[in-house]
Design a protein around this motif. Structure first.
Motif, PDB file in Angstrom:
ATOM      1  N   ALA A 130       0.819  -1.216   0.000  1.00 22.20           N
ATOM      2  CA  ALA A 130       0.000   0.000   0.000  1.00 22.20           C
ATOM      3  C   ALA A 130       0.851   1.264   0.000  1.00 22.20           C
ATOM      4  N   VAL A 131       2.114   1.153   0.377  1.00 21.15           N
ATOM      5  CA  VAL A 131       2.940   2.337   0.606  1.00 21.15           C
ATOM      6  C   VAL A 131       3.145   3.187  -0.649  1.00 21.15           C
ATOM      7  N   PRO A 132       3.476   2.618  -1.828  1.00 25.51           N
ATOM      8  CA  PRO A 132       3.679   3.480  -2.995  1.00 25.51           C
ATOM      9  C   PRO A 132       2.477   4.355  -3.324  1.00 25.51           C
ATOM     10  N   SER A 133       1.284   3.775  -3.306  1.00 27.68           N
ATOM     11  CA  SER A 133       0.081   4.556  -3.622  1.00 27.68           C
ATOM     12  C   SER A 133      -0.150   5.647  -2.593  1.00 27.68           C
ATOM     13  N   LEU A 134       0.008   5.316  -1.317  1.00 27.61           N
ATOM     14  CA  LEU A 134      -0.234   6.306  -0.271  1.00 27.61           C
ATOM     15  C   LEU A 134       0.818   7.419  -0.311  1.00 27.61           C
ATOM     16  N   ALA A 135       2.071   7.036  -0.507  1.00 28.76           N
ATOM     17  CA  ALA A 135       3.128   8.049  -0.576  1.00 28.76           C
ATOM     18  C   ALA A 135       2.919   8.968  -1.771  1.00 28.76           C
ATOM     19  N   GLY A 136       2.571   8.383  -2.900  1.00 29.39           N
ATOM     20  CA  GLY A 136       2.302   9.198  -4.081  1.00 29.39           C
ATOM     21  C   GLY A 136       1.141  10.144  -3.870  1.00 29.39           C
ATOM     22  N   ALA A 137       0.092   9.663  -3.191  1.00 28.97           N
ATOM     23  CA  ALA A 137      -1.078  10.505  -2.945  1.00 28.97           C
ATOM     24  C   ALA A 137      -0.743  11.684  -2.041  1.00 28.97           C
ATOM     25  N   VAL A 138       0.061  11.449  -1.018  1.00 37.79           N
ATOM     26  CA  VAL A 138       0.462  12.539  -0.120  1.00 37.79           C
ATOM     27  C   VAL A 138       1.234  13.600  -0.905  1.00 37.79           C
ATOM     28  N   VAL A 139       2.155  13.163  -1.755  1.00 40.86           N
ATOM     29  CA  VAL A 139       2.915  14.104  -2.570  1.00 40.86           C
ATOM     30  C   VAL A 139       1.983  14.873  -3.503  1.00 40.86           C
ATOM     31  N   GLY A 140       1.084  14.158  -4.171  1.00 42.65           N
ATOM     32  CA  GLY A 140       0.172  14.815  -5.096  1.00 42.65           C
ATOM     33  C   GLY A 140      -0.744  15.813  -4.413  1.00 42.65           C
ATOM     34  N   ALA A 141      -1.250  15.463  -3.226  1.00 47.48           N
ATOM     35  CA  ALA A 141      -2.121  16.376  -2.482  1.00 47.48           C
ATOM     36  C   ALA A 141      -1.356  17.641  -2.096  1.00 47.48           C
ATOM     37  N   GLY A 142      -0.112  17.468  -1.656  1.00 51.05           N
ATOM     38  CA  GLY A 142       0.700  18.617  -1.282  1.00 51.05           C
ATOM     39  C   GLY A 142       0.990  19.518  -2.472  1.00 51.05           C
ATOM     40  N   VAL A 143       1.263  18.907  -3.629  1.00 50.94           N
ATOM     41  CA  VAL A 143       1.544  19.689  -4.827  1.00 50.94           C
ATOM     42  C   VAL A 143       0.321  20.497  -5.251  1.00 50.94           C
ATOM     43  N   LEU A 144      -0.853  19.872  -5.246  1.00 51.99           N
ATOM     44  CA  LEU A 144      -2.061  20.590  -5.634  1.00 51.99           C
ATOM     45  C   LEU A 144      -2.332  21.753  -4.688  1.00 51.99           C
ATOM     46  N   TYR A 145      -2.227  21.513  -3.392  1.00 52.75           N
ATOM     47  CA  TYR A 145      -2.483  22.559  -2.402  1.00 52.75           C
ATOM     48  C   TYR A 145      -1.517  23.729  -2.600  1.00 52.75           C
ATOM     49  N   TRP A 146      -0.259  23.404  -2.858  1.00 54.27           N
ATOM     50  CA  TRP A 146       0.764  24.447  -2.990  1.00 54.27           C
ATOM     51  C   TRP A 146       0.584  25.252  -4.273  1.00 54.27           C
ATOM     52  N   LEU A 147       0.323  24.565  -5.395  1.00 54.48           N
ATOM     53  CA  LEU A 147       0.172  25.273  -6.661  1.00 54.48           C
ATOM     54  C   LEU A 147      -1.065  26.163  -6.673  1.00 54.48           C
ATOM     55  N   ILE A 148      -2.161  25.676  -6.147  1.00 49.02           N
ATOM     56  CA  ILE A 148      -3.368  26.497  -6.109  1.00 49.02           C
ATOM     57  C   ILE A 148      -3.140  27.704  -5.198  1.00 49.02           C
ATOM     58  N   GLY A 149      -2.393  27.504  -4.145  1.00 47.73           N
ATOM     59  CA  GLY A 149      -2.045  28.624  -3.281  1.00 47.73           C
ATOM     60  C   GLY A 149      -1.252  29.694  -4.012  1.00 47.73           C
ATOM     61  N   ARG A 150      -0.395  29.274  -4.933  1.00 49.93           N
ATOM     62  CA  ARG A 150       0.385  30.245  -5.698  1.00 49.93           C
ATOM     63  C   ARG A 150      -0.474  30.975  -6.717  1.00 49.93           C
ATOM     64  N   LEU A 151      -1.530  30.328  -7.158  1.00 49.07           N
ATOM     65  CA  LEU A 151      -2.476  31.030  -8.029  1.00 49.07           C
ATOM     66  C   LEU A 151      -3.196  32.131  -7.264  1.00 49.07           C
ATOM     67  N   ALA A 152      -3.560  31.817  -6.002  1.00 50.84           N
ATOM     68  CA  ALA A 152      -4.240  32.763  -5.126  1.00 50.84           C
ATOM     69  C   ALA A 152      -5.471  33.362  -5.757  1.00 50.84           C
ATOM     70  N   VAL A 153      -6.277  32.475  -6.384  1.00 53.28           N
ATOM     71  CA  VAL A 153      -7.501  32.983  -6.990  1.00 53.28           C
ATOM     72  C   VAL A 153      -8.728  32.288  -6.455  1.00 53.28           C
ATOM     73  N   GLY A 154      -8.549  31.271  -5.642  1.00 55.77           N
ATOM     74  CA  GLY A 154      -9.698  30.533  -5.143  1.00 55.77           C
ATOM     75  C   GLY A 154     -10.028  30.978  -3.757  1.00 55.77           C
ATOM     76  N   THR A 155     -11.124  30.555  -3.232  1.00 55.05           N
ATOM     77  CA  THR A 155     -11.508  30.830  -1.870  1.00 55.05           C
ATOM     78  C   THR A 155     -11.273  29.615  -1.031  1.00 55.05           C
ATOM     79  N   GLY A 156     -11.371  29.804   0.244  1.00 52.74           N
ATOM     80  CA  GLY A 156     -10.904  28.757   1.124  1.00 52.74           C
ATOM     81  C   GLY A 156     -11.933  27.799   1.620  1.00 52.74           C
ATOM     82  N   GLU A 157     -13.184  28.202   1.710  1.00 53.75           N
ATOM     83  CA  GLU A 157     -14.141  27.321   2.342  1.00 53.75           C
ATOM     84  C   GLU A 157     -15.391  27.207   1.486  1.00 53.75           C
ATOM     85  N   PRO A 158     -16.175  26.140   1.678  1.00 53.72           N
ATOM     86  CA  PRO A 158     -17.411  25.988   0.928  1.00 53.72           C
ATOM     87  C   PRO A 158     -18.315  27.193   1.156  1.00 53.72           C
ATOM     88  N   GLY A 159     -18.947  27.604   0.081  1.00 54.68           N
ATOM     89  CA  GLY A 159     -19.896  28.690   0.214  1.00 54.68           C
ATOM     90  C   GLY A 159     -19.296  30.036  -0.093  1.00 54.68           C
TER      91      GLY A 159
END
Length: 560
Positions: A130-159
């Motif tokens: 299970a480790v490769p999939s989980l490790a890859g997912a953690v990296v991918g989640a971090g990358v998405l969070y960081w890149l969207i943060g650099r865009l700084a065009v979205g809002t933070g919470e639902p609604g």
């Protein structure tokens, strides 16, 4: 620093977010590939999920895939998985414009799916898969969070919604300060409706480029390391020197191969031999590390053999034709080769195994592959005197990797799914009542002797030929029984006896020829075979599931 203005193009922002999603998916796969080096290549997400899809695909759909794509069916599946992942990543990237944290968590969901698929595969024995999939997912989640943060065009919470930017400057990126509607940062680090602060387009592009470069490097390193393991296996195969057989194959008689244009050769080359299995990644085993265990019900002396143990035995060499149960009437999944291997019945006797007819308690031999495949074979059949073997050689060379190197099992006269375990590592004696193997669990028959069949090789379907004498030729087979007669007819007329090529060993197919006085028009040719038991193949059409196709092969040709 300049934020990305909300007056900018919404299409551009959406495209940048979609690219962020793709890069997150790419980085996840690259990281998983690298981590799989420390676990095993089969635990990588695409391979694990693909294997799980194969395991859960209904048999009729598997047959359809084999008919449509042949040996490319696995490539099509892998491309389909990558396409689905790309769409999923695109959607998460766009979603992250509004709810960055939730979208990033969505990447983790895919990782969990990959982890469950990896640990649920038949060949998985460790939670580490299970480790490769989980490790890859953690990296991918971090990358998405960081890149969207650099865009700084979205809002933070639902609604929350994006407000129009109010700032100073003359260009779309000229804002330098918060407008009157800006709010405090959310938990995501983004501001509530108003001005959003970030590094701007250039900073996003630099960040995206860095992610792409790092992911490419990680993926390439993972592939290289896995290739290094494969190279060791290649070296071990190259070092193999097959011994001379104690029982060589009889010389093929003259006339066994008519060598006609369009007619299938009597012996199939290793390159042209069909391949049908469920392995998305071909196992590449090091012969020096290979082991085989023989154990189970009725085994009084359990055996563990290595590769050299097998080569030191009295090996037999035999010409044997193999057939896949997925072969449709007239299909290509059949081939004949000269095999070298250790007699399987002798190994079983050494282990103390007796067939059921002699009072043995086990009636099923379960062979297990390193990729988790299980294949069940009747013990009585293996020990009835036929040349069942653990093969180490094919047409004078060590087995190719795609055909089971270092060792595979084969039993003449049975379809491959009940006899031909590739990459074999374990043989367990049990009963059919106690255990159902991989394909039996998927509605295929427990016992599957090869059916009497024949095929027209030339002329090809929808061919155009000249009027006059036309040679119609093909092959017929019923391994371990022998072909006695082949008949051909035109347009439903009287059956005409074809001329048989010289008969080869009983476990091989047989070529046949018929000289047809062809007249102009469109005609249908049909063929049927009769085996040495007197059985003539039936005209009744049956699909491959549950125990092999049946029916007469036919082709339509035009005579001019």
């Amino acid at each position: 620093m300049h934020g990305v203005s909300t007056r900018g193009s919404a299409v551009t922002r959406t495209a940048a977010a979609a690219v962020s999603g793709l890069l997150a998916g790419y980085s996840a796969l690259a990281a998983a590939e690298l981590v799989s080096v420390a676990v095993r290549p089969e635990a990588s997400p695409v391979t694990a999920v693909g294997g799980a899809v194969i395991d859960r695909t209904p048999a009729p759909l598997k047959d359809w895939a084999i008919r449509q794509f042949g040996s490319n069916d696995k490539l099509v599946l892998q491309l389909g998985i990558l396409a689905a992942l790309a769409l999923f990543a695109l959607a998460l990237g766009i979603l992250a414009l509004r709810i960055r944290r939730t979208a990033s968590l969505g990447v983790l969901v895919f990782g969990v799916v990959g982890a469950l698929a990896a640990t649920g595969r038949p060949d998985s024995t460790e939670a580490w898969d299970a480790v490769p999939s989980l490790a890859g997912a953690v990296v991918g989640a971090g990358v998405l969070y960081w890149l969207i943060g650099r865009l700084a065009v979205g809002t933070g919470e639902p609604g929350e919604t994006t407000a129009t930017h109010t700032g100073t400057g003359t260009g779309p990126d000229a804002a330098t300060g918060p407008g009157p509607e800006s709010g405090p940062p959310t938990a995501d680090g983004l501001r509530r409706p108003g001005t959003f602060r970030g590094p701007g387009r250039r900073g996003f592009l630099l960040g995206a480029g860095a992610v792409a470069a790092a992911s490419t490097g990680a993926g390439a390193l993972g592939c290289q390391l896995n290739t290094g393991t494969a190279a060791q296996a290649e070296a071990s195969r190259a070092a193999v020197r097959l011994p001379q057989p104690a029982s060589p194959a009889p010389k093929l008689p003259r006339g066994v191969d008519q060598r006609l244009p369009g007619l299938t050769p009597f012996t199939t080359t290793n390159r042209d031999f069909y391949r049908v299995d469920t392995a998305l990644t071909v196992p590449r085993l090091n012969a020096d590390r290979w082991r085989l265990r023989i154990h189970g019900k009725g085994v009084t002396t359990p055996l563990t053999l290595d590769y050299q143990d097998l080569l030191r035995r009295d090996l037999i060499e035999r010409d044997i034709t193999m057939t896949c149960v997925s072969n449709e009437v007239g299909g290509p999944y059949i081939g004949s080769a000269r095999w070298l291997g250790a007699p399987l019945a002798g190994l079983l006797r050494e282990a103390g195994v007796r067939p059921p007819s002699q009072g043995g308690p086990a009636d099923q031999l379960v062979a297990r592959s390193v990729d988790g495949m299980t294949i069940g074979t009747p013990v009585e059949t293996v020990m009835d005197g036929r040349d069942a073997m653990l093969a180490v050689g094919m047409n004078g060379e060590p087995l190719p990797f795609i055909h089971g190197f270092p060792v595979r099992m084969l039993v003449p006269g049975l379809y491959g799914y009940v006899s031909a375990c590739k990459w074999i590592q374990d043989i367990e004696l049990t009963t059919f009542d106690a255990y159902d193997t991989y394909w039996v669990k998927r509605s295929w028959a427990r016992k599957a002797p090869i059916k009497t069949q024949s095929r027209i090789d030339t002329p090809k379907p929808f061919a155009s030929v000249k009027a006059g004498t036309v040679t119609v030729a093909g092959v017929a087979w019923t391994q371990h029984k022998g072909i006695d007669r082949v008949d051909v007819r035109v347009d439903g007329g009287r059956w005409q006896e074809a001329r048989l090529a010289t008969e080869g060993p009983v476990d091989t197919w047989r070529q046949w020829l018929w000289e047809w006085p062809a007249r102009p028009g469109t005609h249908t040719l049909e063929v049927r075979a009769t085996d040495r038991t007197g059985y003539t193949q039936t005209s009744k059409r049956a699909r491959p599931i549950p125990n092999g196709a049946s029916g007469w092969h036919s082709v339509v040709v035009t005579v001019t």
